[in-house]
Design a protein around this motif. Structure first.
Motif, PDB file in Angstrom:
ATOM      1  N   THR A   2       0.864  -1.407   0.104  1.00 33.79           N
ATOM      2  CA  THR A   2      -0.256  -0.282   0.024  1.00 33.79           C
ATOM      3  C   THR A   2       0.806   1.450  -0.045  1.00 33.79           C
ATOM      4  O   THR A   2       1.750   0.756   0.685  1.00 33.79           O
ATOM      5  CB  THR A   2      -1.137  -0.423   1.626  1.00 33.79           C
ATOM      6  OG1 THR A   2      -1.218  -1.097   1.578  1.00 33.79           O
ATOM      7  CG2 THR A   2      -1.917   1.016   1.305  1.00 33.79           C
ATOM      8  N   THR A   3       0.928   2.329  -0.456  1.00 35.20           N
ATOM      9  CA  THR A   3       1.263   3.187  -0.919  1.00 35.20           C
ATOM     10  C   THR A   3      -0.192   4.892  -0.453  1.00 35.20           C
ATOM     11  O   THR A   3      -0.581   4.536  -0.503  1.00 35.20           O
ATOM     12  CB  THR A   3       2.052   3.876  -1.772  1.00 35.20           C
ATOM     13  OG1 THR A   3       2.967   2.711  -2.509  1.00 35.20           O
ATOM     14  CG2 THR A   3       2.112   4.917  -2.507  1.00 35.20           C
ATOM     15  N   ILE A   4       0.746   5.365   0.827  1.00 36.75           N
ATOM     16  CA  ILE A   4      -0.252   7.292   1.092  1.00 36.75           C
ATOM     17  C   ILE A   4       0.658   7.927   0.318  1.00 36.75           C
ATOM     18  O   ILE A   4       1.595   8.166   0.612  1.00 36.75           O
ATOM     19  CB  ILE A   4      -0.687   6.857   2.130  1.00 36.75           C
ATOM     20  CG1 ILE A   4      -0.871   5.017   2.713  1.00 36.75           C
ATOM     21  CG2 ILE A   4      -1.306   7.688   2.622  1.00 36.75           C
ATOM     22  CD1 ILE A   4      -1.557   5.623   4.166  1.00 36.75           C
ATOM     23  N   ASN A   5       0.269   8.801  -0.567  1.00 39.01           N
ATOM     24  CA  ASN A   5       0.392  10.283  -0.647  1.00 39.01           C
ATOM     25  C   ASN A   5      -0.574  11.422  -0.115  1.00 39.01           C
ATOM     26  O   ASN A   5      -1.028  11.481  -0.284  1.00 39.01           O
ATOM     27  CB  ASN A   5       0.740   9.896  -2.412  1.00 39.01           C
ATOM     28  CG  ASN A   5       1.756   8.602  -3.215  1.00 39.01           C
ATOM     29  OD1 ASN A   5       2.725   8.997  -2.652  1.00 39.01           O
ATOM     30  ND2 ASN A   5       0.974   7.853  -3.487  1.00 39.01           N
ATOM     31  N   ARG A  92       7.995   1.945   4.645  1.00 36.20           N
ATOM     32  CA  ARG A  92       9.455   2.583   4.022  1.00 36.20           C
ATOM     33  C   ARG A  92       8.725   4.155   4.147  1.00 36.20           C
ATOM     34  O   ARG A  92       7.555   4.436   3.374  1.00 36.20           O
ATOM     35  CB  ARG A  92      10.295   2.474   3.003  1.00 36.20           C
ATOM     36  CG  ARG A  92      10.642   3.442   2.289  1.00 36.20           C
ATOM     37  CD  ARG A  92      11.154   3.212   0.855  1.00 36.20           C
ATOM     38  NE  ARG A  92      11.807   4.320  -0.032  1.00 36.20           N
ATOM     39  CZ  ARG A  92      12.888   4.804   0.287  1.00 36.20           C
ATOM     40  NH1 ARG A  92      14.300   3.530   0.507  1.00 36.20           N
ATOM     41  NH2 ARG A  92      13.288   5.317  -0.497  1.00 36.20           N
ATOM     42  N   HIS A  93       9.124   5.786   4.701  1.00 32.84           N
ATOM     43  CA  HIS A  93       8.120   6.717   4.627  1.00 32.84           C
ATOM     44  C   HIS A  93       9.267   8.151   3.810  1.00 32.84           C
ATOM     45  O   HIS A  93      10.191   7.824   4.633  1.00 32.84           O
ATOM     46  CB  HIS A  93       8.147   6.711   5.913  1.00 32.84           C
ATOM     47  CG  HIS A  93       7.174   8.703   6.390  1.00 32.84           C
ATOM     48  ND1 HIS A  93       6.560   8.760   7.179  1.00 32.84           N
ATOM     49  CD2 HIS A  93       6.797   8.950   5.365  1.00 32.84           C
ATOM     50  CE1 HIS A  93       5.970   9.632   6.551  1.00 32.84           C
ATOM     51  NE2 HIS A  93       6.249   9.545   5.868  1.00 32.84           N
ATOM     52  N   LYS A 109       5.114  10.010   1.026  1.00 35.10           N
ATOM     53  CA  LYS A 109       4.689   8.692   0.155  1.00 35.10           C
ATOM     54  C   LYS A 109       4.867   7.798   1.502  1.00 35.10           C
ATOM     55  O   LYS A 109       6.433   7.158   1.243  1.00 35.10           O
ATOM     56  CB  LYS A 109       6.357   9.279  -1.043  1.00 35.10           C
ATOM     57  CG  LYS A 109       5.628   9.656  -1.628  1.00 35.10           C
ATOM     58  CD  LYS A 109       6.450   9.465  -3.256  1.00 35.10           C
ATOM     59  CE  LYS A 109       6.521  10.555  -4.216  1.00 35.10           C
ATOM     60  NZ  LYS A 109       7.116  10.819  -5.084  1.00 35.10           N
ATOM     61  N   LEU A 110       3.999   7.371   2.161  1.00 34.73           N
ATOM     62  CA  LEU A 110       3.864   5.941   3.156  1.00 34.73           C
ATOM     63  C   LEU A 110       4.146   4.880   2.317  1.00 34.73           C
ATOM     64  O   LEU A 110       3.192   4.357   1.631  1.00 34.73           O
ATOM     65  CB  LEU A 110       3.187   6.296   3.989  1.00 34.73           C
ATOM     66  CG  LEU A 110       3.583   5.010   4.653  1.00 34.73           C
ATOM     67  CD1 LEU A 110       5.020   4.615   5.497  1.00 34.73           C
ATOM     68  CD2 LEU A 110       2.838   5.516   6.080  1.00 34.73           C
ATOM     69  N   HIS A 111       4.896   4.068   1.959  1.00 31.48           N
ATOM     70  CA  HIS A 111       4.504   2.389   1.778  1.00 31.48           C
ATOM     71  C   HIS A 111       5.145   1.197   2.599  1.00 31.48           C
ATOM     72  O   HIS A 111       5.647   1.224   3.472  1.00 31.48           O
ATOM     73  CB  HIS A 111       5.836   1.916   0.153  1.00 31.48           C
ATOM     74  CG  HIS A 111       6.729   3.523  -0.471  1.00 31.48           C
ATOM     75  ND1 HIS A 111       6.069   3.177  -1.644  1.00 31.48           N
ATOM     76  CD2 HIS A 111       7.430   4.378  -0.502  1.00 31.48           C
ATOM     77  CE1 HIS A 111       5.844   4.885  -2.378  1.00 31.48           C
ATOM     78  NE2 HIS A 111       6.744   4.684  -1.994  1.00 31.48           N
ATOM     79  N   GLU A 129      -5.379   1.437   6.188  1.00 25.80           N
ATOM     80  CA  GLU A 129      -4.927   2.340   5.352  1.00 25.80           C
ATOM     81  C   GLU A 129      -5.529   3.081   5.472  1.00 25.80           C
ATOM     82  O   GLU A 129      -4.791   4.942   6.110  1.00 25.80           O
ATOM     83  CB  GLU A 129      -5.277   1.926   4.042  1.00 25.80           C
ATOM     84  CG  GLU A 129      -4.627   3.296   3.297  1.00 25.80           C
ATOM     85  CD  GLU A 129      -4.774   3.204   1.698  1.00 25.80           C
ATOM     86  OE1 GLU A 129      -4.133   3.788   0.981  1.00 25.80           O
ATOM     87  OE2 GLU A 129      -5.685   1.579   1.658  1.00 25.80           O
ATOM     88  N   LYS A 130      -7.082   3.841   6.099  1.00 26.23           N
ATOM     89  CA  LYS A 130      -7.092   5.100   6.866  1.00 26.23           C
ATOM     90  C   LYS A 130      -7.087   5.623   7.995  1.00 26.23           C
ATOM     91  O   LYS A 130      -6.319   6.844   8.498  1.00 26.23           O
ATOM     92  CB  LYS A 130      -9.120   4.615   7.338  1.00 26.23           C
ATOM     93  CG  LYS A 130      -9.295   5.834   7.872  1.00 26.23           C
ATOM     94  CD  LYS A 130     -11.253   5.466   8.106  1.00 26.23           C
ATOM     95  CE  LYS A 130     -11.971   6.672   8.446  1.00 26.23           C
ATOM     96  NZ  LYS A 130     -12.813   6.479   8.567  1.00 26.23           N
ATOM     97  N   HIS A 131      -6.699   4.962   9.002  1.00 26.07           N
ATOM     98  CA  HIS A 131      -5.796   5.272   9.965  1.00 26.07           C
ATOM     99  C   HIS A 131      -4.182   5.332  10.073  1.00 26.07           C
ATOM    100  O   HIS A 131      -3.681   7.147  10.884  1.00 26.07           O
ATOM    101  CB  HIS A 131      -5.860   3.326  11.576  1.00 26.07           C
ATOM    102  CG  HIS A 131      -4.593   3.939  12.647  1.00 26.07           C
ATOM    103  ND1 HIS A 131      -4.887   5.060  13.547  1.00 26.07           N
ATOM    104  CD2 HIS A 131      -3.375   2.952  12.457  1.00 26.07           C
ATOM    105  CE1 HIS A 131      -4.611   4.568  14.377  1.00 26.07           C
ATOM    106  NE2 HIS A 131      -3.193   3.433  14.091  1.00 26.07           N
TER     107      HIS A 131
END
Length: 156
Positions: A2-5, A92-93, A109-111, A129-131
């Motif tokens: 999962t990646t959060i941008n 990895r952030h 960019k959090l992977h 992912e929401k948390h």
């Protein structure tokens, strides 16, 4: 994986924002809902290249620890922290900083990967992912306030 941008605009020079983003004390301030504390490694002030910090915080009703190391850093432009020990399969952030017309554009960019196969994936989709997104949004809100306040003090 999962990646959060996320992108946050902050009215302060990137040097101020960069240092705020790697400041352990500010991080602890921004994570008060999870009661996150630095318990080992760098536990106060600025963290630097190849240094570690171990966090202990309450997430989903459980106290968890997470040890990360700053694996890459180019002063005032970017740094990367990566998990060495913790509950994730990988984490990895990337923290990136760009300044335009006195405004710093900070990008996260959090992977990450969850363990436990399909159960971990389901937990990620339903909750994690929401948390983590909300965790970063709260952190970035505090970084914005602190950086803009610091910039205002220096400008006076």
């Amino acid at each position: 994986m999962t990646t959060i941008n996320l992108t946050t605009k902050i009215k302060a020079p990137k040097q101020i924002v960069f240092d705020a983003a790697r400041n352990i004390d500010i991080h602890q301030q921004s994570t008060s809902p999870s009661k996150e504390k630095a318990i080992d490694g760098v536990t106060s002030g600025l963290i630097n290249l190849n240094e570690t910090v171990t966090w202990r915080g309450k997430h989903f009703g459980f106290y968890l620890t997470h040890k990360s190391r700053i694996t890459t850093m180019k002063l005032h432009d970017y740094f990367v922290d990566e998990m060495e020990k913790g509950k994730f399969k990988s984490f990895r952030h990337e923290h990136l900083f760009e300044e335009k017309n006195g405004v710093t554009i900070m990008k996260d960019k959090l992977h990450y990967e969850t363990p436990f196969g399909i159960f971990g994936e389901l937990f990620d989709i339903l909750f994690l992912e929401k948390h983590l997104t909300n965790f970063l949004l709260e952190r970035n809100k505090i970084l914005k306030v602190v950086s803009e306040k610091t910039n205002k003090v220096f400008a006076e």
